[in-house]
Design a protein around this motif. Structure first.
Motif, PDB file in Angstrom:
ATOM      1  N   GLU A 156       0.831  -1.203   0.000  1.00 13.65           N
ATOM      2  CA  GLU A 156       0.000   0.000   0.000  1.00 13.65           C
ATOM      3  C   GLU A 156       0.869   1.259   0.000  1.00 13.65           C
ATOM      4  O   GLU A 156       0.606   2.216  -0.743  1.00 13.65           O
ATOM      5  CB  GLU A 156      -0.923  -0.010   1.218  1.00 13.65           C
ATOM      6  N   LEU A 157       1.903   1.266   0.840  1.00 11.04           N
ATOM      7  CA  LEU A 157       2.819   2.401   0.868  1.00 11.04           C
ATOM      8  C   LEU A 157       3.556   2.542  -0.464  1.00 11.04           C
ATOM      9  O   LEU A 157       3.761   3.653  -0.962  1.00 11.04           O
ATOM     10  CB  LEU A 157       3.840   2.248   1.988  1.00 11.04           C
ATOM     11  N   LEU A 158       3.958   1.413  -1.033  1.00 12.34           N
ATOM     12  CA  LEU A 158       4.694   1.451  -2.298  1.00 12.34           C
ATOM     13  C   LEU A 158       3.815   1.962  -3.436  1.00 12.34           C
ATOM     14  O   LEU A 158       4.305   2.624  -4.357  1.00 12.34           O
ATOM     15  CB  LEU A 158       5.247   0.069  -2.617  1.00 12.34           C
ATOM     16  N   THR A 159       2.525   1.675  -3.377  1.00 15.23           N
ATOM     17  CA  THR A 159       1.610   2.189  -4.389  1.00 15.23           C
ATOM     18  C   THR A 159       1.457   3.702  -4.236  1.00 15.23           C
ATOM     19  O   THR A 159       1.405   4.437  -5.229  1.00 15.23           O
ATOM     20  CB  THR A 159       0.242   1.490  -4.290  1.00 15.23           C
ATOM     21  N   TRP A 160       1.393   4.169  -2.987  1.00 14.43           N
ATOM     22  CA  TRP A 160       1.358   5.613  -2.741  1.00 14.43           C
ATOM     23  C   TRP A 160       2.631   6.265  -3.269  1.00 14.43           C
ATOM     24  O   TRP A 160       2.582   7.303  -3.934  1.00 14.43           O
ATOM     25  CB  TRP A 160       1.202   5.880  -1.248  1.00 14.43           C
ATOM     26  N   ASN A 161       3.782   5.642  -2.985  1.00 13.41           N
ATOM     27  CA  ASN A 161       5.054   6.186  -3.473  1.00 13.41           C
ATOM     28  C   ASN A 161       5.058   6.280  -4.991  1.00 13.41           C
ATOM     29  O   ASN A 161       5.503   7.276  -5.574  1.00 13.41           O
ATOM     30  CB  ASN A 161       6.223   5.303  -3.020  1.00 13.41           C
ATOM     31  N   TYR A 162       4.604   5.216  -5.641  1.00 17.91           N
ATOM     32  CA  TYR A 162       4.558   5.222  -7.105  1.00 17.91           C
ATOM     33  C   TYR A 162       3.714   6.386  -7.609  1.00 17.91           C
ATOM     34  O   TYR A 162       4.106   7.114  -8.535  1.00 17.91           O
ATOM     35  CB  TYR A 162       3.988   3.905  -7.643  1.00 17.91           C
ATOM     36  N   ALA A 163       2.541   6.569  -7.006  1.00 15.61           N
ATOM     37  CA  ALA A 163       1.631   7.617  -7.479  1.00 15.61           C
ATOM     38  C   ALA A 163       2.246   9.003  -7.300  1.00 15.61           C
ATOM     39  O   ALA A 163       2.134   9.864  -8.183  1.00 15.61           O
ATOM     40  CB  ALA A 163       0.293   7.524  -6.748  1.00 15.61           C
ATOM     41  N   THR A 164       2.899   9.241  -6.154  1.00 15.54           N
ATOM     42  CA  THR A 164       3.510  10.551  -5.942  1.00 15.54           C
ATOM     43  C   THR A 164       4.644  10.794  -6.935  1.00 15.54           C
ATOM     44  O   THR A 164       4.805  11.904  -7.444  1.00 15.54           O
ATOM     45  CB  THR A 164       4.048  10.702  -4.506  1.00 15.54           C
ATOM     46  N   GLN A 165       5.419   9.751  -7.236  1.00 13.94           N
ATOM     47  CA  GLN A 165       6.534   9.913  -8.175  1.00 13.94           C
ATOM     48  C   GLN A 165       6.030  10.148  -9.596  1.00 13.94           C
ATOM     49  O   GLN A 165       6.524  11.049 -10.296  1.00 13.94           O
ATOM     50  CB  GLN A 165       7.431   8.687  -8.126  1.00 13.94           C
ATOM     51  N   ALA A 166       5.078   9.333 -10.037  1.00 14.97           N
ATOM     52  CA  ALA A 166       4.542   9.504 -11.384  1.00 14.97           C
ATOM     53  C   ALA A 166       3.925  10.885 -11.537  1.00 14.97           C
ATOM     54  O   ALA A 166       4.151  11.586 -12.538  1.00 14.97           O
ATOM     55  CB  ALA A 166       3.510   8.418 -11.681  1.00 14.97           C
ATOM     56  N   TRP A 167       3.139  11.286 -10.531  1.00 11.55           N
ATOM     57  CA  TRP A 167       2.537  12.621 -10.570  1.00 11.55           C
ATOM     58  C   TRP A 167       3.610  13.702 -10.582  1.00 11.55           C
ATOM     59  O   TRP A 167       3.574  14.625 -11.409  1.00 11.55           O
ATOM     60  CB  TRP A 167       1.626  12.831  -9.346  1.00 11.55           C
ATOM     61  N   GLY A 168       4.592  13.646  -9.636  1.00  8.29           N
ATOM     62  CA  GLY A 168       5.585  14.698  -9.495  1.00  8.29           C
ATOM     63  C   GLY A 168       6.431  14.874 -10.747  1.00  8.29           C
ATOM     64  O   GLY A 168       6.669  15.997 -11.200  1.00  8.29           O
ATOM     65  N   LEU A 169       6.895  13.767 -11.314  1.00 10.05           N
ATOM     66  CA  LEU A 169       7.734  13.844 -12.508  1.00 10.05           C
ATOM     67  C   LEU A 169       6.954  14.418 -13.690  1.00 10.05           C
ATOM     68  O   LEU A 169       7.463  15.257 -14.440  1.00 10.05           O
ATOM     69  CB  LEU A 169       8.278  12.462 -12.849  1.00 10.05           C
ATOM     70  N   ALA A 170       5.708  13.972 -13.854  1.00 17.07           N
ATOM     71  CA  ALA A 170       4.895  14.472 -14.967  1.00 17.07           C
ATOM     72  C   ALA A 170       4.520  15.930 -14.760  1.00 17.07           C
ATOM     73  O   ALA A 170       4.523  16.726 -15.712  1.00 17.07           O
ATOM     74  CB  ALA A 170       3.641  13.613 -15.116  1.00 17.07           C
ATOM     75  N   ALA A 171       4.190  16.310 -13.522  1.00 16.79           N
ATOM     76  CA  ALA A 171       3.790  17.699 -13.252  1.00 16.79           C
ATOM     77  C   ALA A 171       4.948  18.660 -13.496  1.00 16.79           C
ATOM     78  O   ALA A 171       4.780  19.714 -14.124  1.00 16.79           O
ATOM     79  CB  ALA A 171       3.289  17.826 -11.814  1.00 16.79           C
ATOM     80  N   ALA A 172       6.146  18.312 -13.008  1.00 16.36           N
ATOM     81  CA  ALA A 172       7.305  19.178 -13.224  1.00 16.36           C
ATOM     82  C   ALA A 172       7.672  19.239 -14.699  1.00 16.36           C
ATOM     83  O   ALA A 172       8.015  20.302 -15.227  1.00 16.36           O
ATOM     84  CB  ALA A 172       8.489  18.672 -12.400  1.00 16.36           C
ATOM     85  N   HIS A 173       7.590  18.102 -15.367  1.00 18.95           N
ATOM     86  CA  HIS A 173       7.897  18.060 -16.797  1.00 18.95           C
ATOM     87  C   HIS A 173       6.939  18.966 -17.576  1.00 18.95           C
ATOM     88  O   HIS A 173       7.365  19.765 -18.421  1.00 18.95           O
ATOM     89  CB  HIS A 173       7.778  16.625 -17.302  1.00 18.95           C
TER      90      HIS A 173
END
Length: 316
Positions: A156-173
């Motif tokens: 569950e934590l790893l899924t949260w981590n994935y979502a924050t990373q995918a969101w953060g990288l795409a948002a900054a890009h």
């Protein structure tokens, strides 16, 4: 032997970036190489959206910073970071509120080596760095002050981590890259990035931008600002730096938080400005990031050369 562009072909900004990155390269990229074997595309390859997003180091780092800040709004992630990170200075086991410079450098170096290694490295490197991180997660566990037990390997934590990373990288890009991906090409990034989430233990990670945003929104009621979030785990907080450096860090810190969903901005008490004020700060941040040449460090150029690839076409 794979070769890369002659040094004479690099811009002054490219050379400066390579020089600034040298300490991290020397210490943390010893076993993470990008130049060989020739033709090995790794997990994603030169035609992927993941390569395009990760190859521009300035926006990539802003994305990771945004993701890291978002992660600490999860109380378990915040206390786990507080109790296990080497980045926090401790005296007799008690955090001082300051960063341990060597520990902070180590965390940054290992993070960049992991993310670039798994996305742009050859297949063997991607597999190696994933095994290393999974093994590390298996060793981290503890109990929050409220008695809630945690494990870094919790799906569950790893899924949260994935979502924050995918969101953060795409948002900054999307916000800061000089030629960002749009439409279907941006959606391709989310489909591809889920591969890494699954490799680290995320369960059924969302594969669309809408799915990632929905997961973050669904978790918003469980988020909060804890002591580690604001006191120990924010390396961009302007008060950490000498007075003459604070305007720069205030801009960067605001730009990172400006990417966040509205609920996260409210939790973090992100400074609010007029539309004109926000526009001026966004222009200043974009000018700062895009002053860094192509944004590609030597390892990225080696990856392109290894596959004889060229950056994929971008729909602007």
């Amino acid at each position: 032997m794979v070769t890369i562009a002659n040094r004479e072909q690099l811009t002054v900004s490219d050379r400066v970036m390579d020089t600034m990155f040298e300490p991290i390269r020397r210490q943390f990229f010893k076993n993470v190489q990008f130049a060989e074997p020739a033709g090995d595309p790794g997990w994603f390859g030169p035609g992927s959206a993941v390569w395009y997003v990760h190859s521009h180091l300035p926006t990539f780092q802003i994305g990771l910073s945004a993701a890291a800040m978002m992660e600490t709004l999860h109380p378990t992630m915040a206390w786990m970071g507080y109790e296990h990170t080497r980045a926090i200075e401790r005296r007799n086991g008690v955090p001082t509120g300051n960063f341990d410079d060597k520990g902070m450098s180590s965390r940054t170096g290992h993070s960049v080596a992991f993310f670039l290694g798994v996305t742009m490295g050859p297949t063997a490197v991607a597999e190696q760095v994933c095994r290393t991180v999974v093994a590390m997660h298996d060793k981290i566990e503890g109990v929050r002050p409220d008695g809630h037990a945690y494990r870094a390997s919790d799906p569950e934590l790893l899924t949260w981590n994935y979502a924050t990373q995918a969101w953060g990288l795409a948002a900054a890009h999307t916000a800061w890259h000089p030629r960002p991906l749009r439409g279907e090409r941006l959606e391709q990034f989310f489909r591809e990035y889920a591969t890494m989430g699954e490799a680290l233990g995320a369960v059924d990670p969302p594969r669309t931008q809408a799915g990632v945003m929905q997961l973050l929104e669904d978790w918003a009621p469980y988020m909060g600002v804890t002591i580690p979030t604001v006191r120990y785990l924010n390396p961009l907080a302007p008060w950490r730096y000498p007075v003459y450096q604070r305007p720069l860090y205030a801009l960067v810190s605001w730009a990172v938080q400006d990417l966040h969903p509205q609920w996260a901005k409210q939790l973090m008490n992100t400074p609010q400005y007029t539309p004109a004020g926000r526009a001026a700060r966004r222009r200043a941040m974009k000018a700062l990031l895009n002053s860094m040449g192509t944004g590609q460090i030597r390892e990225v150029r080696q990856a392109w050369a290894r596959t004889a690839g060229k950056p994929a076409a971008v729909a602007v």
